[in-house]
Design a protein around this motif. Structure first.
Motif, PDB file in Angstrom:
ATOM      1  N   ASN A   7     -12.674  -3.429  41.636  1.00  0.00           N
ATOM      2  CA  ASN A   7     -12.328  -3.235  43.043  1.00  0.00           C
ATOM      3  C   ASN A   7     -11.352  -4.302  43.526  1.00  0.00           C
ATOM      4  OD1 ASN A   7     -13.945  -0.963  43.335  1.00  0.00           O
ATOM      5  ND2 ASN A   7     -15.762  -2.153  43.944  1.00  0.00           N
ATOM      6  N   ARG A   8     -11.579  -5.552  43.083  1.00  0.00           N
ATOM      7  CA  ARG A   8     -10.656  -6.627  43.459  1.00  0.00           C
ATOM      8  C   ARG A   8      -9.262  -6.365  42.898  1.00  0.00           C
ATOM      9  NH1 ARG A   8     -14.235 -12.141  42.412  1.00  0.00           N
ATOM     10  NH2 ARG A   8     -15.722 -11.827  44.147  1.00  0.00           N
ATOM     11  N   PHE A   9      -9.214  -5.901  41.637  1.00  0.00           N
ATOM     12  CA  PHE A   9      -7.926  -5.616  41.010  1.00  0.00           C
ATOM     13  C   PHE A   9      -7.194  -4.510  41.755  1.00  0.00           C
ATOM     14  CE2 PHE A   9      -5.452  -2.983  38.060  1.00  0.00           C
ATOM     15  CZ  PHE A   9      -4.549  -3.920  37.590  1.00  0.00           C
ATOM     16  N   ILE A  10      -7.929  -3.455  42.115  1.00  0.00           N
ATOM     17  CA  ILE A  10      -7.309  -2.336  42.832  1.00  0.00           C
ATOM     18  C   ILE A  10      -6.813  -2.791  44.202  1.00  0.00           C
ATOM     19  CG2 ILE A  10      -7.751  -0.091  43.892  1.00  0.00           C
ATOM     20  CD1 ILE A  10      -9.694   0.481  41.607  1.00  0.00           C
ATOM     21  N   GLY A  11      -7.605  -3.651  44.862  1.00  0.00           N
ATOM     22  CA  GLY A  11      -7.193  -4.162  46.163  1.00  0.00           C
ATOM     23  C   GLY A  11      -5.913  -4.962  46.090  1.00  0.00           C
ATOM     24  N   LYS A  12      -5.819  -5.832  45.085  1.00  0.00           N
ATOM     25  CA  LYS A  12      -4.594  -6.616  44.903  1.00  0.00           C
ATOM     26  C   LYS A  12      -3.421  -5.715  44.569  1.00  0.00           C
ATOM     27  CE  LYS A  12      -6.844 -10.909  43.418  1.00  0.00           C
ATOM     28  NZ  LYS A  12      -6.985 -11.882  42.298  1.00  0.00           N
ATOM     29  N   ALA A  13      -3.647  -4.707  43.748  1.00  0.00           N
ATOM     30  CA  ALA A  13      -2.569  -3.789  43.365  1.00  0.00           C
ATOM     31  C   ALA A  13      -2.027  -3.038  44.565  1.00  0.00           C
ATOM     32  CB  ALA A  13      -3.072  -2.806  42.308  1.00  0.00           C
ATOM     33  N   LEU A  14      -2.950  -2.659  45.483  1.00  0.00           N
ATOM     34  CA  LEU A  14      -2.499  -1.944  46.670  1.00  0.00           C
ATOM     35  C   LEU A  14      -1.705  -2.853  47.605  1.00  0.00           C
ATOM     36  CD1 LEU A  14      -5.660   0.221  47.444  1.00  0.00           C
ATOM     37  CD2 LEU A  14      -3.493   0.995  46.470  1.00  0.00           C
ATOM     38  N   ARG A  15      -2.056  -4.160  47.611  1.00  0.00           N
ATOM     39  CA  ARG A  15      -1.306  -5.089  48.451  1.00  0.00           C
ATOM     40  C   ARG A  15       0.044  -5.448  47.843  1.00  0.00           C
ATOM     41  NH1 ARG A  15      -6.553  -7.299  49.137  1.00  0.00           N
ATOM     42  NH2 ARG A  15      -6.152  -8.857  47.505  1.00  0.00           N
ATOM     43  N   THR A  16       0.157  -5.333  46.513  1.00  0.00           N
ATOM     44  CA  THR A  16       1.426  -5.621  45.829  1.00  0.00           C
ATOM     45  C   THR A  16       1.797  -4.427  44.949  1.00  0.00           C
ATOM     46  OG1 THR A  16       0.192  -6.739  44.055  1.00  0.00           O
ATOM     47  CG2 THR A  16       1.057  -8.110  45.828  1.00  0.00           C
ATOM     48  N   PRO A  17       2.137  -3.287  45.556  1.00  0.00           N
ATOM     49  CA  PRO A  17       2.394  -2.078  44.769  1.00  0.00           C
ATOM     50  C   PRO A  17       3.595  -2.198  43.851  1.00  0.00           C
ATOM     51  CG  PRO A  17       3.069  -1.769  47.055  1.00  0.00           C
ATOM     52  CD  PRO A  17       2.340  -3.065  46.992  1.00  0.00           C
ATOM     53  N   ILE A  21       3.837  -0.966  40.003  1.00  0.00           N
ATOM     54  CA  ILE A  21       4.853  -0.024  39.526  1.00  0.00           C
ATOM     55  C   ILE A  21       5.622  -0.613  38.355  1.00  0.00           C
ATOM     56  CG2 ILE A  21       6.980   1.194  40.162  1.00  0.00           C
ATOM     57  CD1 ILE A  21       5.903   1.313  43.030  1.00  0.00           C
ATOM     58  N   LEU A  22       5.965  -1.899  38.447  1.00  0.00           N
ATOM     59  CA  LEU A  22       6.696  -2.564  37.365  1.00  0.00           C
ATOM     60  C   LEU A  22       5.892  -2.553  36.072  1.00  0.00           C
ATOM     61  CD1 LEU A  22       9.049  -4.245  36.304  1.00  0.00           C
ATOM     62  CD2 LEU A  22       7.950  -6.282  37.283  1.00  0.00           C
ATOM     63  N   VAL A  23       4.603  -2.867  36.171  1.00  0.00           N
ATOM     64  CA  VAL A  23       3.747  -2.864  34.976  1.00  0.00           C
ATOM     65  C   VAL A  23       3.662  -1.459  34.382  1.00  0.00           C
ATOM     66  CG1 VAL A  23       1.388  -3.200  34.154  1.00  0.00           C
ATOM     67  CG2 VAL A  23       2.417  -4.870  35.703  1.00  0.00           C
ATOM     68  N   LEU A  24       3.502  -0.461  35.234  1.00  0.00           N
ATOM     69  CA  LEU A  24       3.395   0.915  34.751  1.00  0.00           C
ATOM     70  C   LEU A  24       4.692   1.388  34.101  1.00  0.00           C
ATOM     71  CD1 LEU A  24       1.408   2.569  37.696  1.00  0.00           C
ATOM     72  CD2 LEU A  24       0.543   1.949  35.427  1.00  0.00           C
ATOM     73  N   VAL A  25       5.827   1.054  34.715  1.00  0.00           N
ATOM     74  CA  VAL A  25       7.110   1.463  34.147  1.00  0.00           C
ATOM     75  C   VAL A  25       7.354   0.785  32.802  1.00  0.00           C
ATOM     76  CG1 VAL A  25       9.618   1.294  34.467  1.00  0.00           C
ATOM     77  CG2 VAL A  25       8.175   2.031  36.356  1.00  0.00           C
ATOM     78  N   PHE A  26       7.031  -0.520  32.724  1.00  0.00           N
ATOM     79  CA  PHE A  26       7.212  -1.246  31.460  1.00  0.00           C
ATOM     80  C   PHE A  26       6.303  -0.681  30.375  1.00  0.00           C
ATOM     81  CE2 PHE A  26       6.448  -4.603  28.405  1.00  0.00           C
ATOM     82  CZ  PHE A  26       7.720  -5.120  28.197  1.00  0.00           C
ATOM     83  N   ALA A  27       5.033  -0.468  30.719  1.00  0.00           N
ATOM     84  CA  ALA A  27       4.095   0.069  29.735  1.00  0.00           C
ATOM     85  C   ALA A  27       4.490   1.476  29.306  1.00  0.00           C
ATOM     86  CB  ALA A  27       2.682   0.065  30.310  1.00  0.00           C
ATOM     87  N   GLY A  28       4.898   2.295  30.273  1.00  0.00           N
ATOM     88  CA  GLY A  28       5.312   3.655  29.940  1.00  0.00           C
ATOM     89  C   GLY A  28       6.524   3.691  29.031  1.00  0.00           C
ATOM     90  N   SER A  29       7.498   2.820  29.305  1.00  0.00           N
ATOM     91  CA  SER A  29       8.690   2.762  28.459  1.00  0.00           C
ATOM     92  C   SER A  29       8.354   2.260  27.063  1.00  0.00           C
ATOM     93  CB  SER A  29       9.753   1.847  29.100  1.00  0.00           C
ATOM     94  OG  SER A  29      10.168   2.348  30.353  1.00  0.00           O
ATOM     95  N   LEU A 274      14.149  -4.949  38.188  1.00  0.00           N
ATOM     96  CA  LEU A 274      13.515  -4.760  36.881  1.00  0.00           C
ATOM     97  C   LEU A 274      12.961  -3.345  36.734  1.00  0.00           C
ATOM     98  CD1 LEU A 274      11.663  -8.185  36.513  1.00  0.00           C
ATOM     99  CD2 LEU A 274      13.688  -7.413  35.256  1.00  0.00           C
ATOM    100  N   ILE A 275      12.377  -2.818  37.808  1.00  0.00           N
ATOM    101  CA  ILE A 275      11.836  -1.451  37.742  1.00  0.00           C
ATOM    102  C   ILE A 275      12.939  -0.451  37.416  1.00  0.00           C
ATOM    103  CG2 ILE A 275      10.861   0.422  39.135  1.00  0.00           C
ATOM    104  CD1 ILE A 275       9.211  -1.716  40.597  1.00  0.00           C
ATOM    105  N   LEU A 276      14.037  -0.517  38.154  1.00  0.00           N
ATOM    106  CA  LEU A 276      15.130   0.430  37.928  1.00  0.00           C
ATOM    107  C   LEU A 276      15.781   0.209  36.565  1.00  0.00           C
ATOM    108  CD1 LEU A 276      16.841   0.540  41.438  1.00  0.00           C
ATOM    109  CD2 LEU A 276      15.271   2.193  40.428  1.00  0.00           C
ATOM    110  N   GLY A 277      15.946  -1.060  36.172  1.00  0.00           N
ATOM    111  CA  GLY A 277      16.571  -1.347  34.886  1.00  0.00           C
ATOM    112  C   GLY A 277      15.744  -0.872  33.725  1.00  0.00           C
ATOM    113  N   ILE A 278      14.445  -1.164  33.752  1.00  0.00           N
ATOM    114  CA  ILE A 278      13.560  -0.731  32.661  1.00  0.00           C
ATOM    115  C   ILE A 278      13.450   0.779  32.637  1.00  0.00           C
ATOM    116  CG2 ILE A 278      11.173  -0.779  31.851  1.00  0.00           C
ATOM    117  CD1 ILE A 278      11.012  -3.653  32.960  1.00  0.00           C
TER     118      ILE A 278
END
Length: 326
Positions: A7-17, A21-29, A274-278
């Protein structure tokens, strides 16, 4: 315990979306694109992101000031043409100087149109864009000019400690501008002007000077990016940069800088770059064409503009509710 940490992780993620997004784009690529994590591709990724980072840094400054510059693509093209066209007669060093001087002149033109003639920055920068594009076509005779200097051709890709020189230049510019915006009076004044022009005037700030600095920033950044891009391709093309403003604005908004001005961080803007570049690099490796990439970036831009607007409205309502008598 595990649920609490989640829950803490999700809360932080929502405050810093943006970070999420950067982590998801990097992992997906990394998962879907073959060779994404190879040393050669990471070097290429840094080389390609560098001009975008420089452009977004300049665009971030003018948007923080409450303005916009749609002429950066044409300035990038013109700077590359000037840098290459000057090589046979003046050498590549003076060619770079001429290109950067053109960037300062274009920024002054945009700034004076806004501060002296009170022209809307969208309209003013569109006019400057047309002039710059026409100059690039005139100087190049509507043709791509080949480079004539081997040192210039190797400049952007020159490896320094395993990192291309273009990436080092982008990093230095970003750090210097972040320091200027957050630690120097002239930079903090730009934030104030972006928040409220009238309040800044009442506070005794030199609003016109702040706006001139803010408009010189994206044009000069575009000139630097144009020189690096022309070095990478060893040529000057009058038709480069058609989508440059789109990518720069998208990166700025993804990084949390508001189109309303007065808020945001250049270091946060780096996350958007970084998001757009990756994302672009991963799509290239996966064989997804450039036209689809433009659709993706345009869609992201629309989403971020809507989110920015909703957050602005929410912030105003919250401020009103706090000041309303109970």
């Amino acid at each position: 315990m595990a649920a609490r940490h989640m829950n803490r992780f999700i809360g932080k993620a929502l405050r810093t979306p943006t970070i999420l997004i950067l982590v998801l784009v990097f992992a997906g690529s990394a998962i879907t694109a073959p060779h994404f994590l190879t040393a050669a591709n990471l070097f290429n990724l840094l080389r390609l992101i560098a001009p975008s980072c420089i452009l977004a840094t300049g665009m971030g400054i003018v948007i923080i000031a409450g303005g916009i510059d749609l002429s950066v693509g044409a300035m990038l093209s013109l700077a590359g043409v000037i840098a290459v066209a000057a090589q046979p007669r003046f050498g590549f060093q003076l060619g770079i100087v001429f290109a950067l001087a053109a960037g300062v002149a274009a920024g002054l033109a945009n700034g004076l149109l806004v501060t002296r003639l009170r022209i809307n920055p969208f309209i003013g920068s569109l006019g400057v864009m047309t002039v710059l594009r026409g100059l690039a076509l005139t100087i190049s005779h509507s043709q791509t000019l080949p480079g004539h200097d081997a040192t210039f051709a190797a400049l952007a890709d020159w490896p320094v400690l395993g990192v291309p020189l273009a990436a080092w230049i982008a990093g230095v510019i970003l750090v210097a501008c972040q320091y200027f915006m957050t630690s120097m009076p002239a930079g903090r004044a730009i934030y104030s002007v972006g928040g409220s022009v009238e309040a800044s005037r009442l506070a005794g700030l030199r609003v016109e000077r702040s706006l001139l600095i803010a408009y010189i920033a994206p044009a000069l950044a575009a000139a630097v990016a144009g020189v690096l891009t022309s070095s990478e391709i060893n040529s000057g093309s009058p038709v480069l940069g058609n989508d440059t403003a789109l990518y720069a604005i998208a990166a700025v908004l993804l990084g949390g800088i508001s189109m309303m001005g007065g808020s945001g961080s250049l270091l946060g803007m780096l996350q958007g770059v970084l998001i757009l570049g990756i994302l672009t690099n991963g799509l290239n490796i996966s064989g997804v064409g450039g036209f689809y990439q433009i659709v993706v970036v345009g869609g992201l831009l629309i989403v971020m503009v809507v989110v920015d607007r909703l957050l602005t409205i929410r912030g105003r309502r919250s401020a009103v509710s706090k000041t309303s008598p109970t």
